[in-house]
Design a protein around this motif. Structure first.
Motif, mmCIF file in Angstrom:
data_model
loop_
_atom_site.group_PDB
_atom_site.id
_atom_site.type_symbol
_atom_site.label_atom_id
_atom_site.label_comp_id
_atom_site.label_asym_id
_atom_site.label_seq_id
_atom_site.Cartn_x
_atom_site.Cartn_y
_atom_site.Cartn_z
ATOM 1 N N ASP A 117 0.834 -1.203 0.000
ATOM 2 C CA ASP A 117 0.000 0.000 0.000
ATOM 3 C C ASP A 117 0.871 1.257 0.000
ATOM 4 O O ASP A 117 0.607 2.208 -0.756
ATOM 5 C CB ASP A 117 -0.909 -0.009 1.234
ATOM 6 C CG ASP A 117 -1.897 1.149 1.247
ATOM 7 O OD1 ASP A 117 -2.700 1.262 0.306
ATOM 8 O OD2 ASP A 117 -1.858 1.946 2.214
ATOM 9 N N LEU A 353 -8.848 -4.974 -0.925
ATOM 10 C CA LEU A 353 -7.541 -5.260 -1.516
ATOM 11 C C LEU A 353 -7.672 -6.173 -2.734
ATOM 12 O O LEU A 353 -7.012 -5.962 -3.762
ATOM 13 C CB LEU A 353 -6.648 -5.907 -0.453
ATOM 14 C CG LEU A 353 -5.303 -6.486 -0.881
ATOM 15 C CD1 LEU A 353 -4.421 -5.416 -1.506
ATOM 16 C CD2 LEU A 353 -4.592 -7.125 0.317
ATOM 17 N N GLY A 400 -3.022 3.509 -3.886
ATOM 18 C CA GLY A 400 -2.953 2.544 -2.797
ATOM 19 C C GLY A 400 -3.820 1.328 -3.028
ATOM 20 O O GLY A 400 -4.260 1.049 -4.151
ATOM 21 N N SER A 401 -4.106 0.612 -1.946
ATOM 22 C CA SER A 401 -4.815 -0.671 -2.026
ATOM 23 C C SER A 401 -6.217 -0.630 -1.455
ATOM 24 O O SER A 401 -6.834 -1.671 -1.219
ATOM 25 C CB SER A 401 -4.000 -1.751 -1.279
ATOM 26 O OG SER A 401 -3.879 -1.413 0.095
ATOM 27 N N CYS A 403 -7.329 0.101 1.502
ATOM 28 C CA CYS A 403 -7.469 -0.531 2.818
ATOM 29 C C CYS A 403 -7.485 0.423 4.010
ATOM 30 O O CYS A 403 -7.501 -0.014 5.158
ATOM 31 C CB CYS A 403 -6.353 -1.565 3.008
ATOM 32 S SG CYS A 403 -6.546 -3.019 1.943
#
Length: 409
Positions: A117, A353, A400-401, A403
């Motif tokens: 991330d 994710l 990012g992911s 999360c």
């Protein structure tokens, strides 16, 4: 450079009956959350999934791993993350507590996912794009292929990725159309028959073309009745999966799975103990052509290798918040691609994710874009919750992911 480390124990009670299965009747969806903060203030967020008790133990273990990354540059870490993963997972004292399974491996997943991330945020890219833009050599450098050399060397993994460059442009169209989802919340174990029927109708109305029912009742007739309710409401064109969450012994599974074949399940998931590879092989042979789906509780790439070698898995459900994180997930996906077995992740992350990872699997690896599990229970807790419209995951565009949790921001 990673300057600060933060690990949080985040727990989220669910509505009555939600998340229940034949083994886990009263879950509290929980995350051991690792935050890696670099010198520019960017926060990399990763987590592992538990059901409540013991989440604090995973947090404690994650602190141990995360502290070893303090002072390291994220680009330098990710340039050879396969070696970093190998070193952390084989730390001599912690390894004894696994190896490569249980609390210590969940902790490693939390830290690994935070690294990916942070890497994506540092580059200002959604994780799916970062991964798809990497060369085959760069992807493989992030992986630990130890104990897989009999099936997949680094050279073979690079060759496999390069082979699948053909058609990559065409597969990128999924970024516009979205990735299909399936509804796993229609039939939690504690739901009444009436609620299952109502949820089926709702899922169909929302555009889902696949759904899953929890089975594994003490009375098999309950499972048979409920499975036929779902088939009746869904119709023959909808894929219906059945999930026993490890409830049956092999003799029980042989009997009940044959009876459940009458409603034409798309797969039967986790029918018996996840460590019993040979039992799954016996069952898979006995109920063919109905296929088994396995992986929610398979802890590492080596056990997945064995499942693939025995031909006992029709679908692999590796979960990046249950195995050792994104790195090991990609490794398992490569193994599955070699064997021609679909990867349909279990989503302990609620799909946050994995919506990135399935896009990478499809675009760069050539995996079929079958569908991704959808569980909506924690959407309100994420900064950027997944967007599912008409039964389809919409492509996330934020760096990012996906999360980051609101409670930690």
């Amino acid at each position: 450079m990673i300057q600060k480390i933060r690990v949080n124990d985040a727990r989220f009670p669910l509505a009555k009956g939600a998340g229940s299965d034949a083994i886990h009747r009263d879950p509290i969806y929980s995350y051991a959350v690792t935050s890696l903060i670099d010198d520019s203030g960017i926060v990399g967020t990763g987590f592992a999934f538990t059901l409540g008790e013991g989440n604090d133990l995973v947090c404690k273990a994650a602190e141990f791993y995360a502290m070893q990354l303090k002072g390291r540059d994220i680009e330098e870490l990710m340039a050879d993350f396969g070696s970093v993963f190998n070193q952390l997972s084989n730390e001599q004292q912690f390894r004894w507590l696994g190896p490569h399974k249980g609390i210590v491996h969940l902790a490693l997943a939390s830290v690994t996912n935070a690294c990916y991330d942070l890497w994506a945020k540092k580059r200002g890219l959604p994780l799916w794009k970062l991964l798809n833009d990497l060369s085959a050599e760069e992807v493989v450098s992030t992986l630990d292929l130890s104990y897989l050399e009999d099936e997949l060397t680094a050279g073979q993994a690079i060759h496999l990725l390069k082979e699948n460059l053909a058609g990559k442009d065409k597969r990128e169209r999924i970024l516009q159309t979205g990735y299909p989802g399936y509804d796993t919340s229609i039939g939690w174990f504690n739901y009444s028959d009436e609620k299952v029927r109502e949820n089926c109708k709702k899922a169909i109305a929302e555009g889902f073309t696949a759904m899953k029912l929890k089975v594994g009742s003490t009375d098999p007739e309950r499972d048979i009745r409920r499975s036929h309710i779902v088939r009746e409401e869904a119709g023959d064109s909808v894929k219906v999966m059945l999930d026993a969450n490890q409830q049956w012994t092999l003799p029980q599974a042989l009997k009940i799975c044959k009876e459940l074949q009458g409603m034409n399940p798309y797969w039967i998931e986790e029918p018996t103990h996840p460590d019993d590879i040979l039992a799954h092989k016996v069952l898979a042979d006995a109920i063919a052509p109905t296929k088994l789906a396995l992986g929610e509780h398979v802890p590492n790439r080596i056990i997945f290798k064995n499942y693939l070698q025995t031909g006992s898995a029709g679908f692999i459900q590796a979960d990046a918040v249950r195995v050792g994180g994104v790195s090991e997930f990609i490794t398992i996906s490569l193994l599955c691609r070699k064997y021609g077995i679909p990867v349909v992740p279990h989503v302990g992350d609620m799909g946050q994710l994995h919506q990135h990872l399935v896009l990478f699997n499809h675009i760069s690896m050539g995996h079929e874009a079958l569908f991704l599990e959808h569980i909506p229970h924690l959407q309100q807790h994420f900064v950027h919750p997944v967007k599912v419209t008409g039964g389809v995951y919409q492509t996330p565009m934020e760096p990012g992911s996906s999360c980051d949790l609101k409670s930690l921001n």
